[in-house]
Design an enzyme around this catalytic site. Structure first.
Site: not given
Length: 175
Positions: A140-143
């Site tokens: 879950v690409p919070c970056h």
């Protein structure tokens, strides 16, 4: 109140170019948490928050999860979408995390941009808090969230890893 814990959670470890990755899966093979080895206490805190006092047992993550993660690090940026995941969290957090999955690899979005995408344009700080509580980093690409000026902001795995992930995906971010 924490979501009821899955019957059993399994902890696996796998190498990556930016440090050993911890993978927590349930009995059905769904990914429940991802973090880096040097942030294991943070991962355990998030697991307690979402599942109460769940006990982690050693166990291999499904081969499909491990191979999708390896493929991502080898350059197949779409590979992460194949990983089945589930996690606890509030309805708002879940909405933020689902919206994060729609931020394409190689792009970034501001916190305010994500707040607008979920129909809560005034909830910028709440989006930031939900982003910080994401137990499924990378997948879950919070970056991919950046500050209003495009600058890199905090990342649970460290800003250096955030910069690496964005560069790996071909995104350009300001320091």
């Amino acid at each position: 109140m924490p979501t009821p814990a899955p019957v059993r959670l399994f902890l696996d470890r796998t190498p990556s170019p930016i440090g050993q990755v911890l993978l927590v899966c349930d009995e059905e093979g769904r990914l429940r948490a991802v973090d880096f080895h040097d942030f294991e206490p943070r991962m355990l805190r998030l697991l307690r928050l979402h599942y109460g006092e769940a006990v982690l047992q050693p166990g291999a993550a499904p081969a499909t999860t491990r191979s999708a993660l390896a493929a991502y690090f080898d350059g197949d940026l779409a590979a992460l979408a194949a990983i089945p995941w589930a996690t606890g969290g509030t309805a708002f957090q879940q909405a933020v995390w689902r919206a994060l999955c729609n931020v394409a690899p190689g792009t970034t979005l501001t916190y305010s941009g994500l707040a607008a995408r979920i129909g809560k344009p005034a909830a910028v700080r709440a989006v930031g808090a939900a982003n910080g509580a994401n137990p499924l980093s990378i997948v879950v690409p919070c970056h991919r969230l950046v500050g209003a000026d495009g600058a890199l902001t905090g990342y649970g795995g460290g800003v250096e890893r955030k910069a690496w992930l964005l560069a790996h995906e071909g995104a350009r971010a300001r320091d």
